[in-house]
Design an enzyme around this catalytic site. Structure first.
Site, mmCIF file in Angstrom:
data_model
loop_
_atom_site.group_PDB
_atom_site.id
_atom_site.type_symbol
_atom_site.label_atom_id
_atom_site.label_comp_id
_atom_site.label_asym_id
_atom_site.label_seq_id
_atom_site.Cartn_x
_atom_site.Cartn_y
_atom_site.Cartn_z
ATOM 1 N N GLY A 7 -15.913 -54.567 -38.325
ATOM 2 C CA GLY A 7 -14.854 -55.064 -37.736
ATOM 3 C C GLY A 7 -14.994 -56.446 -36.584
ATOM 4 O O GLY A 7 -14.712 -56.615 -35.755
ATOM 5 N N GLY A 10 -13.218 -59.827 -35.598
ATOM 6 C CA GLY A 10 -12.231 -60.119 -34.693
ATOM 7 C C GLY A 10 -12.470 -60.439 -33.322
ATOM 8 O O GLY A 10 -13.394 -60.549 -32.949
ATOM 9 N N ARG A 81 -2.071 -55.686 -30.972
ATOM 10 C CA ARG A 81 -0.919 -55.748 -30.223
ATOM 11 C C ARG A 81 -0.640 -56.337 -30.096
ATOM 12 O O ARG A 81 -1.215 -57.810 -29.542
ATOM 13 C CB ARG A 81 -1.594 -54.390 -29.150
ATOM 14 C CG ARG A 81 -1.456 -53.080 -29.486
ATOM 15 C CD ARG A 81 -1.285 -52.364 -28.114
ATOM 16 N NE ARG A 81 -0.824 -51.998 -26.744
ATOM 17 C CZ ARG A 81 -0.412 -52.231 -25.745
ATOM 18 N NH1 ARG A 81 -1.541 -51.588 -24.836
ATOM 19 N NH2 ARG A 81 1.235 -52.347 -25.069
ATOM 20 N N THR A 118 -10.878 -48.539 -32.393
ATOM 21 C CA THR A 118 -9.846 -49.189 -33.042
ATOM 22 C C THR A 118 -8.701 -47.603 -32.280
ATOM 23 O O THR A 118 -8.698 -46.812 -32.822
ATOM 24 C CB THR A 118 -10.258 -48.685 -34.138
ATOM 25 O OG1 THR A 118 -10.719 -49.752 -34.814
ATOM 26 C CG2 THR A 118 -8.481 -49.221 -35.294
ATOM 27 N N HIS A 177 -6.023 -42.268 -24.668
ATOM 28 C CA HIS A 177 -6.518 -44.244 -24.164
ATOM 29 C C HIS A 177 -5.231 -44.730 -24.392
ATOM 30 O O HIS A 177 -5.144 -45.404 -25.432
ATOM 31 C CB HIS A 177 -7.605 -44.201 -25.498
ATOM 32 C CG HIS A 177 -7.610 -46.049 -25.095
ATOM 33 N ND1 HIS A 177 -7.977 -46.546 -23.685
ATOM 34 C CD2 HIS A 177 -7.972 -46.515 -26.241
ATOM 35 C CE1 HIS A 177 -8.499 -47.257 -23.550
ATOM 36 N NE2 HIS A 177 -8.397 -48.227 -24.849
#
Length: 311
Positions: A7, A10, A81, A118, A177
């Site tokens: 990832g 990102g 988000r 993630t 979390h």
């Protein structure tokens, strides 16, 4: 020592890769993977930074070339988000991404220490555990949900409120979390005391800090830079432990003895095989004790959702 970031194209992945390129021990290898075609270019960009960390980037459906020989795998792949979403809204997309990547980790570098970034971490770590178990390679001492962002936020907010040097503040954060499952143990911060109102408002601010960033970015993203720093801190702690440094202690969300829930964030002593010792959470104030018992149903539901996704 080889560290792989899945990832890596990102916002979190690029920040994390930059920090690792500048902070990993000399002679380390850093391998970047993302489905996005830009990833080899991110590696080229970082290769122009003159440190003795060898870097390579891979894109496409197959993460295997990036994972070969990895000692540490940090997973930040998935969607971020947006305003109005909470971490559980991310489940629908990110659950499948984590399952797919962990299947590749299980097949390629089953002995690696795995750090999951993630979201929703409460759930994605349970997914990872079940996938590794199905593959016959699960070791609960090698799988971590990275909750370090809660700790660095707590440190920053406490320092700001009390006029302390942030580097000197260390707030243990236990639980999970997301939202109410994040429990900063403010009663255990040495040399600082909080009245009831401060404790309640500070706890709430730490729990909702992710939303604070999402709203402040006005639809332009979530917490990428602070999360990149948090993930780098935890990833570098794993590297130090693998290299034999003693007394490496960090909080993370891991499978324990099930005293509170199957997975729970607590202080850990790290070593060459991952977790050496799960440290007790210590004495809790009445406020913390109440917050702990109130959150457990939420945490357990998050975990069950992950377990059932893999069945």
């Amino acid at each position: 020592m080889k560290v792989t970031v899945l990832g890596a194209a990102g916002g979190i992945g690029q920040a994390l890769a930059l920090l690792l390129k500048t902070q990993l021990p000399a002679g380390s290898e850093l391998s970047l993977y993302d489905i996005a075609p830009v990833t080899p270019g991110v590696a080229v960009d970082l290769s122009h930074i003159p440190t003795s960390v060898k870097i390579a980037g891979f894109s496409g459906e197959d993460a295997t070339p990036a994972l070969k020989g990895a000692d540490v795998v940090l997973i930040s792949a998935g969607v971020a988000r947006k305003p109005g979403m909470d971490r559980s809204d991310l489940f629908n997309v990110n659950a499948g991404i984590v399952r797919n990547l962990i299947e590749q980790v299980a097949a390629t570098c089953p002995k690696a220490l795995i750090g999951i970034i993630t979201n929703p971490v409460n759930t994605t770590v349970a997914i990872a555990a079940e996938v590794l178990k199905k593959a016959g390679v699960y070791d609960k001492n090698r799988l971590f949900g990275i909750t370090t962002l809660d700790i660095i936020r707590a440190n920053a907010f406490v320092a700001e409120l009390k006029g302390k040097q942030p580097e000197e503040v260390n707030v243990p954060v236990i639980g999970g979390h997301s939202g109410v499952t994040i429990l900063p143990l403010l009663s255990q911060v040495p040399g600082v005391s909080f009245n009831e109102q401060e404790t309640a408002s500070l706890t709430k601010r730490i729990q909702n800090a992710g939303t604070e960033v999402v709203e402040a970015k006005a639809g332009g993203g979530s917490a990428t830079l602070s999360m990149g720093q948090a993930a780098a801190r935890f990833g570098l702690a794993l590297v130090r432990a693998l290299k034999g440094e003693s007394n490496v202690i960090e909080c993370a969300y891991v499978e324990g003895e099930g005293e509170y829930a199957r997975f729970f964030s607590q202080p850990l002593l790290l070593g060459k095989n991952g977790i050496v010792e799960r440290r007790p959470v210590g004495e809790l104030s009445a406020f913390e004790q109440h917050a702990l018992s109130s959150m457990l149903d939420t945490l357990k539901k998050d975990i069950t959702q992950g377990e059932e996704f893999v069945k």
